[in-house]
Write a protein that holds these residues in place. Structure first.
Motif, PDB file in Angstrom:
ATOM      1  N   UNK A  30     -15.829   3.790 -11.879  1.00  0.00           N
ATOM      2  CA  UNK A  30     -14.585   3.503 -12.590  1.00  0.00           C
ATOM      3  C   UNK A  30     -13.386   4.010 -11.786  1.00  0.00           C
ATOM      4  N   UNK A  31     -13.490   5.230 -11.289  1.00  0.00           N
ATOM      5  CA  UNK A  31     -12.397   5.807 -10.501  1.00  0.00           C
ATOM      6  C   UNK A  31     -12.124   5.001  -9.247  1.00  0.00           C
ATOM      7  N   UNK A  32     -13.181   4.565  -8.570  1.00  0.00           N
ATOM      8  CA  UNK A  32     -13.013   3.752  -7.361  1.00  0.00           C
ATOM      9  C   UNK A  32     -12.354   2.417  -7.698  1.00  0.00           C
ATOM     10  N   UNK A  33     -12.778   1.793  -8.781  1.00  0.00           N
ATOM     11  CA  UNK A  33     -12.176   0.521  -9.191  1.00  0.00           C
ATOM     12  C   UNK A  33     -10.689   0.710  -9.496  1.00  0.00           C
ATOM     13  N   UNK A  34     -10.357   1.762 -10.228  1.00  0.00           N
ATOM     14  CA  UNK A  34      -8.951   2.031 -10.550  1.00  0.00           C
ATOM     15  C   UNK A  34      -8.155   2.317  -9.281  1.00  0.00           C
ATOM     16  N   UNK A  35      -8.736   3.058  -8.355  1.00  0.00           N
ATOM     17  CA  UNK A  35      -8.069   3.359  -7.090  1.00  0.00           C
ATOM     18  C   UNK A  35      -7.722   2.075  -6.344  1.00  0.00           C
ATOM     19  N   UNK A  36      -8.655   1.136  -6.312  1.00  0.00           N
ATOM     20  CA  UNK A  36      -8.410  -0.138  -5.629  1.00  0.00           C
ATOM     21  C   UNK A  36      -7.231  -0.879  -6.257  1.00  0.00           C
ATOM     22  N   UNK A  37      -7.173  -0.855  -7.588  1.00  0.00           N
ATOM     23  CA  UNK A  37      -6.076  -1.536  -8.279  1.00  0.00           C
ATOM     24  C   UNK A  37      -4.760  -0.795  -8.046  1.00  0.00           C
ATOM     25  N   UNK A  38      -4.804   0.521  -8.091  1.00  0.00           N
ATOM     26  CA  UNK A  38      -3.596   1.311  -7.852  1.00  0.00           C
ATOM     27  C   UNK A  38      -3.043   1.118  -6.444  1.00  0.00           C
ATOM     28  N   UNK A  39      -3.875   0.799  -5.485  1.00  0.00           N
ATOM     29  CA  UNK A  39      -3.447   0.602  -4.099  1.00  0.00           C
ATOM     30  C   UNK A  39      -2.767  -0.739  -3.885  1.00  0.00           C
ATOM     31  N   UNK A  40      -2.842  -1.627  -4.845  1.00  0.00           N
ATOM     32  CA  UNK A  40      -2.137  -2.907  -4.743  1.00  0.00           C
ATOM     33  C   UNK A  40      -0.639  -2.655  -4.912  1.00  0.00           C
ATOM     34  N   UNK A  41       0.189  -3.476  -4.313  1.00  0.00           N
ATOM     35  CA  UNK A  41       1.640  -3.297  -4.493  1.00  0.00           C
ATOM     36  C   UNK A  41       2.014  -3.307  -5.975  1.00  0.00           C
ATOM     37  N   UNK A  42       2.976  -2.482  -6.334  1.00  0.00           N
ATOM     38  CA  UNK A  42       3.342  -2.339  -7.747  1.00  0.00           C
ATOM     39  C   UNK A  42       3.872  -3.632  -8.355  1.00  0.00           C
ATOM     40  N   UNK A  43       4.340  -4.545  -7.530  1.00  0.00           N
ATOM     41  CA  UNK A  43       4.844  -5.816  -8.064  1.00  0.00           C
ATOM     42  C   UNK A  43       3.772  -6.913  -8.104  1.00  0.00           C
ATOM     43  N   UNK A  44       2.503  -6.556  -7.867  1.00  0.00           N
ATOM     44  CA  UNK A  44       1.413  -7.518  -7.943  1.00  0.00           C
ATOM     45  C   UNK A  44       1.305  -8.028  -9.375  1.00  0.00           C
ATOM     46  N   UNK A  45       1.314  -9.329  -9.519  1.00  0.00           N
ATOM     47  CA  UNK A  45       1.218  -9.938 -10.851  1.00  0.00           C
ATOM     48  C   UNK A  45      -0.104  -9.528 -11.519  1.00  0.00           C
ATOM     49  N   UNK A  46      -0.005  -8.996 -12.719  1.00  0.00           N
ATOM     50  CA  UNK A  46      -1.187  -8.604 -13.484  1.00  0.00           C
ATOM     51  C   UNK A  46      -1.638  -7.173 -13.267  1.00  0.00           C
ATOM     52  N   UNK A  47      -1.056  -6.487 -12.280  1.00  0.00           N
ATOM     53  CA  UNK A  47      -1.481  -5.108 -11.980  1.00  0.00           C
ATOM     54  C   UNK A  47      -1.249  -4.185 -13.173  1.00  0.00           C
ATOM     55  N   UNK A  48      -0.076  -4.251 -13.785  1.00  0.00           N
ATOM     56  CA  UNK A  48       0.229  -3.402 -14.940  1.00  0.00           C
ATOM     57  C   UNK A  48      -0.706  -3.679 -16.099  1.00  0.00           C
ATOM     58  N   UNK A  49      -0.989  -4.945 -16.355  1.00  0.00           N
ATOM     59  CA  UNK A  49      -1.900  -5.332 -17.434  1.00  0.00           C
ATOM     60  C   UNK A  49      -3.318  -4.824 -17.132  1.00  0.00           C
ATOM     61  N   UNK A  50      -3.729  -4.923 -15.880  1.00  0.00           N
ATOM     62  CA  UNK A  50      -5.059  -4.447 -15.485  1.00  0.00           C
ATOM     63  C   UNK A  50      -5.174  -2.933 -15.682  1.00  0.00           C
ATOM     64  N   UNK A  51      -4.129  -2.206 -15.304  1.00  0.00           N
ATOM     65  CA  UNK A  51      -4.160  -0.747 -15.482  1.00  0.00           C
ATOM     66  C   UNK A  51      -4.102  -0.367 -16.964  1.00  0.00           C
ATOM     67  N   UNK A  52      -3.375  -1.151 -17.763  1.00  0.00           N
ATOM     68  CA  UNK A  52      -3.365  -0.914 -19.206  1.00  0.00           C
ATOM     69  C   UNK A  52      -4.764  -1.111 -19.781  1.00  0.00           C
ATOM     70  N   UNK A  53      -5.407  -2.205 -19.427  1.00  0.00           N
ATOM     71  CA  UNK A  53      -6.766  -2.473 -19.906  1.00  0.00           C
ATOM     72  C   UNK A  53      -7.702  -1.337 -19.502  1.00  0.00           C
ATOM     73  N   UNK A  54      -7.588  -0.908 -18.266  1.00  0.00           N
ATOM     74  CA  UNK A  54      -8.431   0.180 -17.757  1.00  0.00           C
ATOM     75  C   UNK A  54      -8.251   1.455 -18.581  1.00  0.00           C
ATOM     76  N   UNK A  55      -7.011   1.814 -18.844  1.00  0.00           N
ATOM     77  CA  UNK A  55      -6.767   3.054 -19.589  1.00  0.00           C
ATOM     78  C   UNK A  55      -7.130   2.931 -21.065  1.00  0.00           C
ATOM     79  N   UNK A  56      -7.012   1.744 -21.626  1.00  0.00           N
ATOM     80  CA  UNK A  56      -7.466   1.526 -23.010  1.00  0.00           C
ATOM     81  C   UNK A  56      -8.973   1.726 -23.086  1.00  0.00           C
ATOM     82  N   UNK A  57      -9.717   1.133 -22.150  1.00  0.00           N
ATOM     83  CA  UNK A  57     -11.175   1.310 -22.203  1.00  0.00           C
ATOM     84  C   UNK A  57     -11.557   2.762 -21.960  1.00  0.00           C
TER      85      UNK A  57
END
Length: 169
Positions: A70-97
């Motif tokens: 889980x941590x590795x998956x989140x790290x990969x998403x966090x390393x994407x540029x902050x303006x990547x479309x869907x990144x915020x939604x993906x991180x929200x989903x991750x933290x909800x789960x």
């Protein structure tokens, strides 16, 4: 000098992303363990369990691997540029789960409620699927696939939770 500064900034960003990926997982793990471990020798030991219930010693290594994935998956998403479309939604989903993962331990073990655990684990499975789909849509299929063992284990845990509730109702 500018190249050194850029390199230092990138290195700082990597460490920051690593901390942001690891700290919530470690916090969920520690708080979940605090709710779980004291209940194992007493309340949990006294419950009727199905024959497919894994031995208690298996849970810690399995969860260690799953939390690392889980941590590795989140790290990969966090390393994407902050303006990547869907990144915020993906991180929200991750933290909800992740919050629902913690809530399950607190409800099932902390409140000694297999029935409540069923409600939370159903929501958790939905949130994991949402997270996997969100990660895949970035697109980061590898990050999404890193969560597949987690979904499989939580699905098994849901069957186990249902069986424990049924046997002890």
């Amino acid at each position: 000098m500018s190249t050194q500064t850029d390199s230092a900034d990138r290195q700082m960003a990597v460490w920051l992303a690593l901390l942001i990926a690891i700290l919530p997982v470690v916090a969920a793990s520690l708080i979940g363990s605090a709710a779980t471990v004291p209940q194992i020798p007493g309340w949990y030991a006294g419950l009727a369990k199905p024959p497919f219930n894994p031995p208690n010693w298996l849970f810690a290594p399995v969860w260690t691997v799953l939390f690392a994935l889980m941590g590795l998956a989140a790290f990969r998403v966090l390393r994407r540029p902050s303006d990547t479309s869907g990144r915020g939604r993906a991180l929200l989903a991750y933290h909800v789960q992740l919050a629902l993962n913690l809530a399950w331990s607190c409800v099932f073990f902390g409140l000694n409620s297999p029935a409540g655990g069923l409600v939370v684990i159903a929501l958790l499975i939905a949130a994991i699927i949402w997270t996997i789909r969100s990660f895949a849509a970035l697109p980061d299929r590898f990050a999404a696939w890193l969560l597949a063992p987690y979904l499989a284990w939580v699905s098994f845990a849901a069957v186990l939770n249902l069986s424990i509730w049924w046997l002890n109702r």
